[in-house]
Design a protein around this motif. Structure first.
Motif, mmCIF file in Angstrom:
data_model
loop_
_atom_site.group_PDB
_atom_site.id
_atom_site.type_symbol
_atom_site.label_atom_id
_atom_site.label_comp_id
_atom_site.label_asym_id
_atom_site.label_seq_id
_atom_site.Cartn_x
_atom_site.Cartn_y
_atom_site.Cartn_z
ATOM 1 N N PRO A 47 40.485 46.466 39.947
ATOM 2 C CA PRO A 47 39.716 45.897 38.848
ATOM 3 C C PRO A 47 38.265 46.382 38.901
ATOM 4 O O PRO A 47 37.637 46.327 39.962
ATOM 5 C CB PRO A 47 39.774 44.379 39.088
ATOM 6 N N THR A 48 37.776 46.852 37.804
ATOM 7 C CA THR A 48 36.380 47.313 37.702
ATOM 8 C C THR A 48 35.965 47.285 36.237
ATOM 9 O O THR A 48 36.783 47.608 35.365
ATOM 10 C CB THR A 48 36.228 48.753 38.255
ATOM 11 N N PRO A 49 34.711 46.904 35.966
ATOM 12 C CA PRO A 49 34.276 46.919 34.559
ATOM 13 C C PRO A 49 34.298 48.336 33.978
ATOM 14 O O PRO A 49 34.263 48.498 32.762
ATOM 15 C CB PRO A 49 32.849 46.354 34.612
ATOM 16 N N VAL B 258 41.275 49.113 36.125
ATOM 17 C CA VAL B 258 41.334 48.336 34.875
ATOM 18 C C VAL B 258 40.215 47.304 34.786
ATOM 19 O O VAL B 258 39.771 46.747 35.777
ATOM 20 C CB VAL B 258 42.694 47.600 34.697
ATOM 21 N N SER B 259 39.801 47.060 33.547
ATOM 22 C CA SER B 259 38.777 46.052 33.258
ATOM 23 C C SER B 259 39.413 44.908 32.486
ATOM 24 O O SER B 259 40.289 45.124 31.656
ATOM 25 C CB SER B 259 37.675 46.684 32.400
ATOM 26 N N ILE B 260 38.970 43.681 32.764
ATOM 27 C CA ILE B 260 39.494 42.552 31.979
ATOM 28 C C ILE B 260 38.568 42.196 30.823
ATOM 29 O O ILE B 260 38.818 41.230 30.097
ATOM 30 C CB ILE B 260 39.787 41.306 32.839
ATOM 31 N N GLY B 261 37.512 42.936 30.617
ATOM 32 C CA GLY B 261 36.658 42.661 29.465
ATOM 33 C C GLY B 261 35.293 43.294 29.624
ATOM 34 O O GLY B 261 34.917 43.723 30.720
ATOM 35 N N TYR C 273 32.246 42.680 30.269
ATOM 36 C CA TYR C 273 31.227 41.872 30.938
ATOM 37 C C TYR C 273 31.379 42.177 32.416
ATOM 38 O O TYR C 273 32.398 42.726 32.839
ATOM 39 C CB TYR C 273 31.435 40.372 30.669
ATOM 40 N N VAL C 274 30.363 41.839 33.206
ATOM 41 C CA VAL C 274 30.398 42.208 34.623
ATOM 42 C C VAL C 274 30.517 40.960 35.492
ATOM 43 O O VAL C 274 29.685 40.054 35.415
ATOM 44 C CB VAL C 274 29.155 43.034 35.008
ATOM 45 N N LEU C 275 31.573 40.929 36.293
ATOM 46 C CA LEU C 275 31.775 39.845 37.257
ATOM 47 C C LEU C 275 31.150 40.265 38.588
ATOM 48 O O LEU C 275 30.775 41.423 38.765
ATOM 49 C CB LEU C 275 33.277 39.608 37.453
ATOM 50 N N GLY D 259 32.713 40.381 41.391
ATOM 51 C CA GLY D 259 33.698 41.189 42.112
ATOM 52 C C GLY D 259 35.043 41.120 41.415
ATOM 53 O O GLY D 259 35.185 40.493 40.364
ATOM 54 N N GLY D 260 36.039 41.750 42.015
ATOM 55 C CA GLY D 260 37.344 41.873 41.362
ATOM 56 C C GLY D 260 38.265 40.673 41.517
ATOM 57 O O GLY D 260 39.323 40.618 40.883
ATOM 58 N N ALA E 29 39.249 38.771 38.379
ATOM 59 C CA ALA E 29 40.053 39.682 37.547
ATOM 60 C C ALA E 29 41.483 39.749 38.085
ATOM 61 O O ALA E 29 42.447 39.794 37.313
ATOM 62 C CB ALA E 29 39.412 41.062 37.510
#
Ligand code: ADE
Length: 277
Positions: free
Chosen positions: A120-122, A168-171, A173-175, A177-178, A181
């Motif tokens: 997971p990554t933006p 893959v990104s879930i949206g 915006y930046v969290l 960490g993964g 996600a």
């Protein structure tokens, strides 16, 4: 299905033990291993990150830690306890459970025996319902949770020898960490494994499955705080109810996510409801 998660915050993945996923674990449909990445750290401080080459803010996660961790998980030699379900679900079937649903319908995954590695990554490709559907047929999925400014790119490049890798990104915006996600992606996948959700119709009619957002739903009582359930739902006429549901889905999609309509095949009746003719 087997899920393995590599993270420096194993407690973040605790929610995987609950509700639907916990039930899938109890039923033997799913097993989950959560691994503390620091176990593969080699220095006394158990450090997993370092300053970025080229300068700049933040820290980058070290290849010397991630490489062996991913090797061990791919080989099935990463020790550690599997998650147990949080709830005694087994003798409490959901009200909509269907008898006789095939619990392990594997196959139909992608073209190779390598496990799937999801990072997971933006900066990744947007995760979609279509991905969730495809990945619900996988036998082994590994999630690599990055923190800080990300993972040294060579880790992802090298992992392609042992995994099919998807960033893959879930949206947009930046969290931090993964981990969150991973919870999102894992839940979207696991609920689609045959036998987990029980009633197949519950996901055949999901938002996105037909390219449209789902319209409103109602239950008893018929009248609540002066608001009535739409009359058509009491008509007993299935064709009429289906048409009404389609209309509601079309109108909601047009109002909230009009861009989705470009990929939906619209009948003459659909176009009329949307005011397109
Ligand atoms: N990690 C940080 N932000 C993320 C995002 N939007 N999607 C997936 N992983 C992430």
């Amino acid at each position: 299905m087997r899920l393995d998660v590599l993270t420096i915050f194993p407690e973040y993945l605790e929610p995987l033990r609950h509700a639907l996923l916990g039930k899938a674990i109890e039923q033997g449909i799913l097993s989950v291993g959560v691994h503390d990445l620091r176990r593969w750290a080699t220095d006394v401080h158990k450090s997993v990150d370092d300053t970025p080459y080229g300068g700049g803010p933040g820290m980058v996660m070290k290849p010397g830690v991630w490489g062996p961790a991913l090797d061990d998980v791919a080989a099935g030699t990463a020790s550690g306890e599997d998650l147990t379900s949080s709830l005694p679900h087994v003798d409490k079937p959901r009200h909509d459970e269907l008898a006789g649903v095939d619990k392990q319908a594997y196959g139909g995954g992608e073209d190779s025996d390598l496990p799937l590695l999801i990072v997971p990554t933006p900066a990744g490709k947007p995760f979609t319902q279509e991905d969730a559907q495809a990945w619900s047929n996988e036998e082994h999925i590994v999630f690599a949770c990055g923190r800080y400014e990300g993972i040294d790119q060579r880790v992802v490049d090298d992992a392609a020898q042992r995994y099919r890798v998807r960033e893959v990104s879930i949206g947009d915006y930046v969290l931090i960490g993964g981990e969150v996600a991973v919870l999102v992606i894992a839940e979207a996948i696991v609920r689609l494994i045959p036998g987990v959700l029980g009633n197949r119709r519950s996901h055949e009619e999901d938002s996105f499955s037909d390219g449209l957002l789902e319209g409103p739903s109602y239950t008893k009582p018929r009248s609540w705080r002066g608001l009535d359930v739409p009359e058509v739902l009491f008509s007993g006429n299935h064709a009429k109810v289906d048409r009404w549901r389609r209309d509601q889905a079309l109108l909601r999609t047009q109002a909230v996510r009009p861009e989705l309509l470009a990929d939906v095949e619209l009948s003459t009746a659909d176009r009329k409801v949307l005011g397109l003719d």
